[in-house]
Design a protein around this motif. Structure first.
Motif, PDB file in Angstrom:
ATOM      1  N   VAL A 253       5.878  30.894  69.249  1.00  0.00           N
ATOM      2  CA  VAL A 253       4.714  30.113  70.094  1.00  0.00           C
ATOM      3  C   VAL A 253       4.358  31.459  71.378  1.00  0.00           C
ATOM      4  O   VAL A 253       5.423  30.853  71.772  1.00  0.00           O
ATOM      5  CB  VAL A 253       4.417  28.631  69.332  1.00  0.00           C
ATOM      6  N   GLN A 254       3.377  31.582  71.394  1.00  0.00           N
ATOM      7  CA  GLN A 254       2.251  32.511  72.328  1.00  0.00           C
ATOM      8  C   GLN A 254       2.242  31.787  73.279  1.00  0.00           C
ATOM      9  O   GLN A 254       0.756  30.494  72.852  1.00  0.00           O
ATOM     10  CB  GLN A 254       1.387  33.720  72.202  1.00  0.00           C
TER      11      GLN A 254
ATOM     12  N   GLY B  18       5.537  35.368  65.160  1.00  0.00           N
ATOM     13  CA  GLY B  18       5.704  35.258  66.932  1.00  0.00           C
ATOM     14  C   GLY B  18       5.547  36.583  67.143  1.00  0.00           C
ATOM     15  O   GLY B  18       6.020  36.768  68.304  1.00  0.00           O
ATOM     16  N   PHE B  19       4.729  37.422  66.282  1.00  0.00           N
ATOM     17  CA  PHE B  19       5.470  39.060  66.336  1.00  0.00           C
ATOM     18  C   PHE B  19       3.986  39.445  65.961  1.00  0.00           C
ATOM     19  O   PHE B  19       4.304  39.644  64.085  1.00  0.00           O
ATOM     20  CB  PHE B  19       6.532  39.721  66.215  1.00  0.00           C
TER      21      PHE B  19
ATOM     22  N   VAL C 234      -7.602  32.802  60.477  1.00  0.00           N
ATOM     23  CA  VAL C 234      -6.636  32.265  61.300  1.00  0.00           C
ATOM     24  C   VAL C 234      -5.933  30.713  60.859  1.00  0.00           C
ATOM     25  O   VAL C 234      -6.541  30.042  62.046  1.00  0.00           O
ATOM     26  CB  VAL C 234      -5.513  32.929  62.486  1.00  0.00           C
ATOM     27  N   ALA C 235      -5.446  30.482  60.280  1.00  0.00           N
ATOM     28  CA  ALA C 235      -4.770  29.160  60.547  1.00  0.00           C
ATOM     29  C   ALA C 235      -3.659  29.309  59.884  1.00  0.00           C
ATOM     30  O   ALA C 235      -2.546  29.836  60.167  1.00  0.00           O
ATOM     31  CB  ALA C 235      -5.941  28.140  59.322  1.00  0.00           C
TER      32      ALA C 235
ATOM     33  N   VAL D   3       1.678  34.229  66.931  1.00  0.00           N
ATOM     34  CA  VAL D   3       0.972  35.186  67.839  1.00  0.00           C
ATOM     35  C   VAL D   3      -0.516  34.897  66.854  1.00  0.00           C
ATOM     36  O   VAL D   3      -1.376  35.496  67.166  1.00  0.00           O
ATOM     37  CB  VAL D   3       0.991  36.720  68.419  1.00  0.00           C
ATOM     38  N   GLN D   4      -1.111  33.555  67.040  1.00  0.00           N
ATOM     39  CA  GLN D   4      -2.746  33.333  66.163  1.00  0.00           C
ATOM     40  C   GLN D   4      -3.496  34.173  66.949  1.00  0.00           C
ATOM     41  O   GLN D   4      -4.826  34.748  66.566  1.00  0.00           O
ATOM     42  CB  GLN D   4      -2.898  32.124  66.047  1.00  0.00           C
TER      43      GLN D   4
END
Ligand code: ZN
Ligand code: ZN
Length: 272
Positions: free
Chosen positions: A11-12, A93-94, A112-113, A122-123
């Protein structure tokens, strides 16, 4: 500044000059921190280490987007295409230019969800790459948004970002744990995208429901019933879990019921 990515959950987090001290998502009892402590990375570092995105068509109008070698929890995203626009679900995450180009080719992103905070990935990067497309987060999981952004839009209960595509809040793993119902999936029989909300298990004929999967914390009967009640109004024959190989191809509605019955039966067993 750098938007640091937690190397464990992928998670970013918010842009800061140095990496944050902890990842609250991994410090929570539902996740874990490596023995050597919290580690951080960045998109640039992941690309330099050889990570790249791969995409595959899963059925007409549904494309999976994953990362190789696998990173974080290893989920692959689902891009569902509709005539009104596309939804990206459970981003890893990328991401790289190839993934952005592929999604652009497929018609871009309307929103995005994610099924739950472990899969926020990286939503916000995806949103920025597509003109600030809304990042849909359940109100109940507001505290788990690690990278706040004007694109983050809160919802509760059910929400349809596109015709025939409905986000359904189920609870269980997280209060805001959700699934997507895709009406036109599985040749019109309907499909659910479930992430860890209703997780497809190794036999690919059953699902399970846990408060924590890595730490093996179960859920009480009321939460299982809550999840079942939330998806009961929707017809579906196929379930796409969070990983490439976790799919129940058909008979999924019966498989979910059968799995819930089995789980509830074990909760009732008493051995004096
Ligand atoms: Zn983390
Ligand atoms: Zn999870």
């Amino acid at each position: 500044m750098t938007a640091w990515i937690c190397a464990t959950c992928g998670v970013q987090h918010v842009d800061t000059p140095g990496p944050p001290r902890t990842c609250p998502i991994c410090a929570d009892e539902r996740q874990w921190v490596p023995r050597d402590g919290q580690r951080w990375t960045t998109l640039e570092e992941l690309a330099a280490a050889g990570h790249r995105t791969v995409s595959r068509e899963l059925e007409p109008n549904l494309v999976g987007i994953g990362v190789e070698p696998s990173f974080g929890i290893g989920q692959r995203a689902l891009l569902v295409r509709t005539p009104a626009g596309n939804l990206l679900w459970d981003p890893p995450g990328f991401l790289d230019d190839a993934a952005i180009a592929r999604v652009r080719e497929l018609g871009g992103l309307a929103a995005v969800a994610a099924s739950h905070p472990h899969f926020y990935g990286v939503q916000v990067e995806w949103s920025h790459a597509f003109g600030g497309a809304p990042v849909l987060v359940p109100e109940a999981d507001r505290e788990w948004v690690m990278r706040p952004d004007p694109a983050v839009t809160f919802w509760a209960g059910t929400y349809s970002p596109l015709p025939g595509v409905t986000l359904v809040q189920c609870g269980g793993h997280f209060d805001g744990s959700a699934v997507v119902h895709w009406r036109d999936g599985a040749d019109g029989r309907g499909a659910l995208f479930t992430g860890d909300t209703i997780t497809v298990v190794a036999d690919r004929h059953h699902v399970s429901f846990m408060r924590s999967y890595p730490n093996l914390i179960p859920l009480p009967a009321e939460e299982i019933e809550r999840i079942l009640a939330a998806v009961a109004p929707y017809a579906y024959d196929r379930v796409y879990g969070g990983w490439w190989d976790r799919v129940i191809e058909d008979g999924a509605e019966r498989a979910v019921r059968r799995s819930a019955d089995r789980y509830l039966a074990w909760l009732r067993v008493h051995r004096p």
